[in-house]
Enzyme design. Structure first.
Site, PDB file in Angstrom:
ATOM      1  N   ASP A 136       9.853   5.312  30.677  1.00 61.10           N
ATOM      2  CA  ASP A 136       8.178   5.731  30.138  1.00 61.10           C
ATOM      3  C   ASP A 136       8.270   7.038  29.874  1.00 61.10           C
ATOM      4  O   ASP A 136       8.368   8.462  30.120  1.00 61.10           O
ATOM      5  CB  ASP A 136       7.389   4.805  31.595  1.00 61.10           C
ATOM      6  N   ASP A 158       6.601  -0.883  25.250  1.00 57.34           N
ATOM      7  CA  ASP A 158       5.503  -1.104  25.558  1.00 57.34           C
ATOM      8  C   ASP A 158       4.616  -1.176  24.045  1.00 57.34           C
ATOM      9  O   ASP A 158       3.370  -2.075  24.627  1.00 57.34           O
ATOM     10  CB  ASP A 158       5.029  -0.383  26.977  1.00 57.34           C
TER      11      ASP A 158
END
Length: 187
Positions: A136, A158
């Site tokens: 991330d 995401d």
């Protein structure tokens, strides 16, 4: 043209219409994996690589063994693998089967499903091939809303899942509303 040839032509157009949105799936996977590669090779883990608009947006390098909001980080490795890698893989396969068997999805719904699949595949690649978990890197200030000073860090996969999921829900709601309006106008 015989009756059988006519059905074959219709089926191939239908298959083409079903396959075309997978361009988005491939694009999401490619951009997701490219951005993760760039982050992993250029920013040391758990550091900030860049900031924008003060500290509103930061590009950082973190890894997540869990799901959204790091849920499941503390689970035993084998249980985490089943819950966060193999079950989502099974869900993606089921979604693909439903996608190809269903002729009722409209164009927006097909593209939204393709975007969700791209995001799911992007994160599954990390789960299966990155020992440290899902990479991330997008970190956004959240100004204390819901008790969060910063939104949990996320990635391109995401974003694709959330945006396309919202579009899918909106398109289903609109389709239901249109159907109810048609039923009311025919009464």
């Amino acid at each position: 043209m015989s009756k059988d040839n006519n059905y074959t032509a219709i089926d191939s157009v239908s298959l083409r219409a079903k396959l075309f949105p997978f361009i988005l799936t491939l694009a999401v996977v490619a951009v997701d994996q490219l951005t993760k590669f760039l982050i992993v090779t250029s920013i040391p883990p758990y550091t900030v690589g860049a900031t924008f608009f003060g500290d509103f947006l930061r590009i950082i390098h973190v890894s997540n063994l869990g799901a959204a909001f790091s849920l499941g980080n503390s689970l035993h490795t084998s249980l985490r693998s089943v819950l966060l890698a193999y079950m989502p893989l099974a869900v993606l396969i089921i979604v693909c089967v439903i996608y190809f068997r269903n002729d009722e999805f409209n164009t927006l719904q097909r593209w939204a499903i393709a975007g969700i699949l791209g995001g799911g595949i992007g994160n599954l690649i990390d789960r299966f091939f990155r020992q440290e978990g899902v990479v991330d890197f997008i970190d956004v200030k959240f100004y204390g809303l819901f008790g969060l000073e910063r939104w949990p860090t996320f990635n391109v996969a995401d974003m694709s899942i959330v945006i396309c999921g919202a579009l899918l829900i909106i398109s289903f709601a609109a389709a239901i509303k249109n159907e109810k309006n048609r039923e009311t106008s025919h009464d």
